[in-house]
Design an enzyme around this catalytic site. Structure first.
Site, PDB file in Angstrom:
ATOM      1  N   HIS A   1       0.969  -0.991  -0.234  1.00  0.00           N
ATOM      2  CA  HIS A   1       0.046  -0.285   0.264  1.00  0.00           C
ATOM      3  C   HIS A   1       0.750   0.808  -0.200  1.00  0.00           C
ATOM      4  O   HIS A   1       1.530   1.631   0.946  1.00  0.00           O
ATOM      5  CB  HIS A   1      -0.989   0.069   1.390  1.00  0.00           C
ATOM      6  CG  HIS A   1      -1.958  -0.748   1.504  1.00  0.00           C
ATOM      7  ND1 HIS A   1      -3.584  -0.331   1.781  1.00  0.00           N
ATOM      8  CD2 HIS A   1      -2.314  -1.478   0.013  1.00  0.00           C
ATOM      9  CE1 HIS A   1      -4.625  -1.572   1.660  1.00  0.00           C
ATOM     10  NE2 HIS A   1      -3.762  -2.571   0.317  1.00  0.00           N
TER      11      HIS A   1
ATOM     12  N   TYR B   1      -9.707   5.544   7.071  1.00  0.00           N
ATOM     13  CA  TYR B   1      -9.298   5.973   8.516  1.00  0.00           C
ATOM     14  C   TYR B   1     -10.638   6.828   8.442  1.00  0.00           C
ATOM     15  O   TYR B   1     -10.451   7.918   7.725  1.00  0.00           O
ATOM     16  CB  TYR B   1      -7.911   6.793   8.616  1.00  0.00           C
ATOM     17  CG  TYR B   1      -7.186   5.575   9.155  1.00  0.00           C
ATOM     18  CD1 TYR B   1      -6.527   5.265   8.161  1.00  0.00           C
ATOM     19  CD2 TYR B   1      -7.248   5.106  10.397  1.00  0.00           C
ATOM     20  CE1 TYR B   1      -5.330   4.026   8.389  1.00  0.00           C
ATOM     21  CE2 TYR B   1      -6.181   4.027  10.688  1.00  0.00           C
ATOM     22  CZ  TYR B   1      -4.668   3.357   9.603  1.00  0.00           C
ATOM     23  OH  TYR B   1      -3.881   2.605   9.628  1.00  0.00           O
TER      24      TYR B   1
ATOM     25  N   PRO C   1      -4.561   1.322  18.602  1.00  0.00           N
ATOM     26  CA  PRO C   1      -3.663   0.757  17.725  1.00  0.00           C
ATOM     27  C   PRO C   1      -3.904   1.823  15.664  1.00  0.00           C
ATOM     28  O   PRO C   1      -3.934   1.366  15.198  1.00  0.00           O
ATOM     29  CB  PRO C   1      -5.031  -0.017  17.497  1.00  0.00           C
ATOM     30  CG  PRO C   1      -5.939  -0.090  18.494  1.00  0.00           C
ATOM     31  CD  PRO C   1      -5.589   0.944  19.688  1.00  0.00           C
TER      32      PRO C   1
ATOM     33  N   LYS D   1       0.695   0.781  15.529  1.00  0.00           N
ATOM     34  CA  LYS D   1       2.012   0.794  15.860  1.00  0.00           C
ATOM     35  C   LYS D   1       2.520   0.137  16.665  1.00  0.00           C
ATOM     36  O   LYS D   1       3.568  -0.085  16.569  1.00  0.00           O
ATOM     37  CB  LYS D   1       2.700   2.483  16.372  1.00  0.00           C
ATOM     38  CG  LYS D   1       2.586   3.466  15.001  1.00  0.00           C
ATOM     39  CD  LYS D   1       3.782   3.684  14.396  1.00  0.00           C
ATOM     40  CE  LYS D   1       3.698   4.288  12.905  1.00  0.00           C
ATOM     41  NZ  LYS D   1       3.673   3.246  12.114  1.00  0.00           N
TER      42      LYS D   1
ATOM     43  N   TYR E   1       3.581   7.489   9.434  1.00  0.00           N
ATOM     44  CA  TYR E   1       2.718   5.819   9.233  1.00  0.00           C
ATOM     45  C   TYR E   1       3.579   5.090   8.796  1.00  0.00           C
ATOM     46  O   TYR E   1       4.219   3.911   9.419  1.00  0.00           O
ATOM     47  CB  TYR E   1       1.669   6.522   8.310  1.00  0.00           C
ATOM     48  CG  TYR E   1       0.722   5.188   8.171  1.00  0.00           C
ATOM     49  CD1 TYR E   1       0.858   4.012   7.360  1.00  0.00           C
ATOM     50  CD2 TYR E   1      -0.206   5.121   9.346  1.00  0.00           C
ATOM     51  CE1 TYR E   1      -0.053   2.888   7.049  1.00  0.00           C
ATOM     52  CE2 TYR E   1      -1.075   4.262   9.455  1.00  0.00           C
ATOM     53  CZ  TYR E   1      -1.055   3.568   8.384  1.00  0.00           C
ATOM     54  OH  TYR E   1      -2.073   2.264   8.266  1.00  0.00           O
TER      55      TYR E   1
HETATM   56  P1  FAS Z   1       2.004 -10.598  22.389  1.00  0.00           P
HETATM   57  O1  FAS Z   1       0.925  -9.955  23.698  1.00  0.00           O
HETATM   58  O2  FAS Z   1       1.332 -10.354  21.192  1.00  0.00           O
HETATM   59  O3  FAS Z   1       2.487 -11.554  22.473  1.00  0.00           O
HETATM   60  C1  FAS Z   1       2.344 -12.199  24.227  1.00  0.00           C
HETATM   61  C2  FAS Z   1       2.958 -13.424  23.797  1.00  0.00           C
HETATM   62  O4  FAS Z   1       3.378 -13.536  25.968  1.00  0.00           O
HETATM   63  C3  FAS Z   1       1.372 -13.685  24.478  1.00  0.00           C
HETATM   64  O5  FAS Z   1       1.313 -14.959  23.938  1.00  0.00           O
HETATM   65  C4  FAS Z   1       0.939 -14.542  26.034  1.00  0.00           C
HETATM   66  O6  FAS Z   1       0.316 -16.071  26.176  1.00  0.00           O
HETATM   67  C5  FAS Z   1       2.812 -14.746  26.472  1.00  0.00           C
HETATM   68  N1  FAS Z   1       2.304 -14.383  28.008  1.00  0.00           N
HETATM   69  C6  FAS Z   1       1.759 -13.505  28.777  1.00  0.00           C
HETATM   70  N2  FAS Z   1       2.190 -13.481  29.680  1.00  0.00           N
HETATM   71  C7  FAS Z   1       3.209 -14.842  30.154  1.00  0.00           C
HETATM   72  C8  FAS Z   1       3.926 -15.579  30.944  1.00  0.00           C
HETATM   73  N3  FAS Z   1       3.295 -15.162  32.309  1.00  0.00           N
HETATM   74  N4  FAS Z   1       4.267 -16.397  30.713  1.00  0.00           N
HETATM   75  C9  FAS Z   1       4.790 -16.959  29.065  1.00  0.00           C
HETATM   76  N5  FAS Z   1       4.188 -16.895  27.996  1.00  0.00           N
HETATM   77  C10 FAS Z   1       3.036 -15.233  28.527  1.00  0.00           C
HETATM   78  N6  FAS Z   1      -1.504  -3.649  16.976  1.00  0.00           N
HETATM   79  C11 FAS Z   1      -1.553  -2.863  15.501  1.00  0.00           C
HETATM   80  O7  FAS Z   1      -0.636  -2.545  14.670  1.00  0.00           O
HETATM   81  N7  FAS Z   1      -2.954  -2.889  14.932  1.00  0.00           N
HETATM   82  C12 FAS Z   1      -3.412  -3.075  15.677  1.00  0.00           C
HETATM   83  O8  FAS Z   1      -5.207  -3.524  15.173  1.00  0.00           O
HETATM   84  C13 FAS Z   1      -3.371  -4.190  16.868  1.00  0.00           C
HETATM   85  N8  FAS Z   1      -4.800  -5.024  17.647  1.00  0.00           N
HETATM   86  C14 FAS Z   1      -4.329  -5.326  18.805  1.00  0.00           C
HETATM   87  C15 FAS Z   1      -6.117  -5.864  19.691  1.00  0.00           C
HETATM   88  C16 FAS Z   1      -5.568  -5.967  21.036  1.00  0.00           C
HETATM   89  C17 FAS Z   1      -6.802  -6.765  21.320  1.00  0.00           C
HETATM   90  C18 FAS Z   1      -4.103  -6.340  21.504  1.00  0.00           C
HETATM   91  C19 FAS Z   1      -3.966  -7.049  23.134  1.00  0.00           C
HETATM   92  C20 FAS Z   1      -2.931  -5.544  20.936  1.00  0.00           C
HETATM   93  C21 FAS Z   1      -3.334  -5.258  19.325  1.00  0.00           C
HETATM   94  N9  FAS Z   1      -2.203  -4.708  18.695  1.00  0.00           N
HETATM   95  C22 FAS Z   1      -2.711  -4.459  17.142  1.00  0.00           C
HETATM   96  C23 FAS Z   1      -1.473  -4.761  19.148  1.00  0.00           C
HETATM   97  C24 FAS Z   1      -0.458  -5.928  19.144  1.00  0.00           C
HETATM   98  O9  FAS Z   1      -0.326  -6.000  17.484  1.00  0.00           O
HETATM   99  C25 FAS Z   1       0.651  -5.873  19.285  1.00  0.00           C
HETATM  100  O10 FAS Z   1       1.591  -4.820  19.636  1.00  0.00           O
HETATM  101  C26 FAS Z   1       1.909  -7.336  19.596  1.00  0.00           C
HETATM  102  O11 FAS Z   1       0.842  -8.056  19.363  1.00  0.00           O
HETATM  103  C27 FAS Z   1       2.701  -6.922  20.021  1.00  0.00           C
HETATM  104  O12 FAS Z   1       3.253  -8.428  20.510  1.00  0.00           O
HETATM  105  P2  FAS Z   1       4.138  -9.316  21.555  1.00  0.00           P
HETATM  106  O13 FAS Z   1       5.115  -8.062  21.815  1.00  0.00           O
HETATM  107  O14 FAS Z   1       4.815 -10.630  20.955  1.00  0.00           O
HETATM  108  O15 FAS Z   1       3.050  -9.229  22.778  1.00  0.00           O
HETATM  109  C1  PHB Z   2      -6.354  -3.607  10.911  1.00  0.00           C
HETATM  110  O1  PHB Z   2      -6.029  -4.486  10.073  1.00  0.00           O
HETATM  111  O2  PHB Z   2      -6.092  -4.962  11.591  1.00  0.00           O
HETATM  112  C2  PHB Z   2      -5.723  -2.306  11.492  1.00  0.00           C
HETATM  113  C3  PHB Z   2      -5.433  -1.943  10.225  1.00  0.00           C
HETATM  114  C4  PHB Z   2      -5.279  -0.342  11.149  1.00  0.00           C
HETATM  115  C5  PHB Z   2      -4.571  -0.061  12.186  1.00  0.00           C
HETATM  116  C6  PHB Z   2      -5.076  -0.798  13.182  1.00  0.00           C
HETATM  117  C7  PHB Z   2      -5.505  -2.062  12.615  1.00  0.00           C
HETATM  118  O3  PHB Z   2      -3.616   0.984  12.135  1.00  0.00           O
END
Ligand code: FAS
Ligand code: PHB
Length: 389
Positions: A72, A200, A292, A296, A384
């Site tokens: 994109h 957006y 989100p 980032k 971005y």
């Molecule tokens: P994660 O949280 O992905 O991974 C951490 C891992 O550690 C998990 O698998 C968990 O099970 C494990 N863990 C936790 N405690 C533990 C313990 N005590 N022992 C062992 N393992 C343990 N980012 C975007 O850019 N766009 C989005 O749209 C977006 N939507 C999101 C929606 C939600 C609901 C959440 C919570 C986050 C979202 N994010 C989004 C952010 C997300 O993408 C994170 O930035 C990304 O998952 C970060 O990755 P990790 O740092 O690996 O953390």
């Molecule tokens: C998504 O595709 O999940 C998405 C894309 C852009 C954003 C947040 C989430 O800023």
């Protein structure tokens, strides 16, 4: 057991770090609280910066992403009935790649398994010991059996609700937080995306985002009340509300269908300082969270992995600790810029309960300025697509 780097958390941060280290012959063990199936069942990010793509190439795990990911070169910004294209490559030399975090994590799991990487699932009671010493170790249990891993370093990649951050003593750890007065209700549907680009949208009913995963898998979000639960929203109500929040010509093109996933994410800005304590290094959501809006979260986890991976390489390959000694400083410098952009873009695109008429006029003026001013668009594009590592 002994390893060089004990990695807590089998999400994208932990898996990417483990895979990169293994390419340099540096041993690690990943401890994951859940199962692979559970981790892959969480629907999260969709937009990848070039920096993350480059790390996946270096890790040898980019083939499917490069085949299936969408390139994109810009995004659509809508407000009221208006919509304009904000071009990334006009102002930067970089596009973004649309490829779901679920698929990226799946690719990393497959690569770790192919490489014989050590991952323990369903771990309980993970605890980090003597992190501020020369001999840290981790204890945990799996299937009722207590285990211990002696290691050189611990990477806390266990997300916002993990144990790593809290291992840093309260007397050392400083936390900065802003909680937003709304959440995002997200829906995944096996329908074609409404537009070739992301949309957006700031509407008088609240924020909406039209995103995608592939030509027949779309991801949509609407700003919702924190008191909502996914069960409060039928598919029909979701689609009707989304249509009210995007320009009419886009709403007319929207193909609706049954949701295959529906969830609500709370929004917060959060940073922990420092991101290092002794031989414990925090990485990704374990150290910071962003709303989100600016896409980032995953991408800032990637730059943490970049700094930590290169610091560990420098330690093992050149016996030089500079990269590790500067890890927290380098990572936080980029984290705070991502926090700022995510806060700014969220302020621009959402409706806040306490906004006055004046606030709404200022928000509209900022959107008009972004629409009409190339420098404003360049500033947004540069942030971005991702600031340099
Ligand atoms: P994660 O949280 O992905 O991974 C951490 C891992 O550690 C998990 O698998 C968990 O099970 C494990 N863990 C936790 N405690 C533990 C313990 N005590 N022992 C062992 N393992 C343990 N980012 C975007 O850019 N766009 C989005 O749209 C977006 N939507 C999101 C929606 C939600 C609901 C959440 C919570 C986050 C979202 N994010 C989004 C952010 C997300 O993408 C994170 O930035 C990304 O998952 C970060 O990755 P990790 O740092 O690996 O953390
Ligand atoms: C998504 O595709 O999940 C998405 C894309 C852009 C954003 C947040 C989430 O800023």
């Amino acid at each position: 057991m002994r390893t060089q780097v004990a990695i807590i958390g089998g999400g994208p941060s932990g898996l990417l770090l483990s895979q990169l280290l293994s390419k340099r012959g540096i041993d690690s063990i990943v401890l994951e609280r859940k199962t692979r199936k559970y981790v892959l069942g969480r629907i999260r990010a969709g937009v990848l910066e070039q920096g993350l793509v480059n790390l996946m190439v270096e890790a040898g795990v980019a083939d499917r992403m490069q085949k299936e990911g969408f390139v994109h070169n810009g995004t659509q910004i809508a407000y009221g009935d208006q919509m304009f294209h904000l071009d990334f490559t006009e102002h930067t030399d970089k596009p973004v790649i649309i490829y779901g975090q679920t698929e990226l994590t799946r690719d990393l799991y497959d690569a770790r398994e192919t490489a014989g990487g050590k991952i323990e699932f369903n771990t309980d009671h993970v605890a980090i010991h003597d992190a501020n010493s020369e001999k840290p170790y981790v204890t945990y249990s799996v299937a009722g059996k207590n285990r211990r891993i002696d290691c050189d370093f611990v990477a806390g990649c266990d997300g916002f609700h993990g144990v790593s951050r809290k291992t840093i003593p309260d007397t050392v750890r400083r936390e900065y937080e802003k909680v937003y007065p709304f959440g995002w209700l997200g829906v995944l549907s096996e329908t074609p995306p409404v537009n070739d680009e992301l949309i957006y949208s700031n509407s008088d009913r609240g924020f909406a985002l039209c995103s995608m995963r592939n030509a027949n898998l779309s991801r949509y979000y609407i700003q919702c009340s924190l008191s909502d639960s996914p069960d409060d929203w039928t598919d029909q109500n979701f689609w009707s509300e989304l249509k009210r929040r995007i320009p009419p010509d886009q709403a007319a093109n929207l193909v609706t269908g049954p949701s295959i996933e529906k969830s609500i994410a709370p929004l917060r800005s959060f940073v922990t300082e420092p991101m290092r304590w002794g031989r414990l290094f925090l990485c990704g959501d374990a150290a910071h969270i962003v709303p989100p809006t600016g896409a980032k979260g995953l991408n800032t986890a990637a730059s943490d992995v970049h700094y930590l991976y290169n610091g560990l390489r420098q330690h093992y390959e050149q016996k030089d600790s500079e990269g590790l000694d500067r890890y927290s400083e380098l990572a936080l410098a980029r984290v705070w810029k991502a926090e700022r952009f995510s806060w700014w873009f969220s302020s621009l695109m959402h409706r806040y309960p306490d906004q006055s008429e004046f606030d709404l006029k200022i928000q509209r003026a900022e959107l008009e300025f972004l629409r009409s001013n190339k420098s404003a668009q360049a500033a947004m594009a540069i942030n971005y697509v991702g600031l340099p590592y």
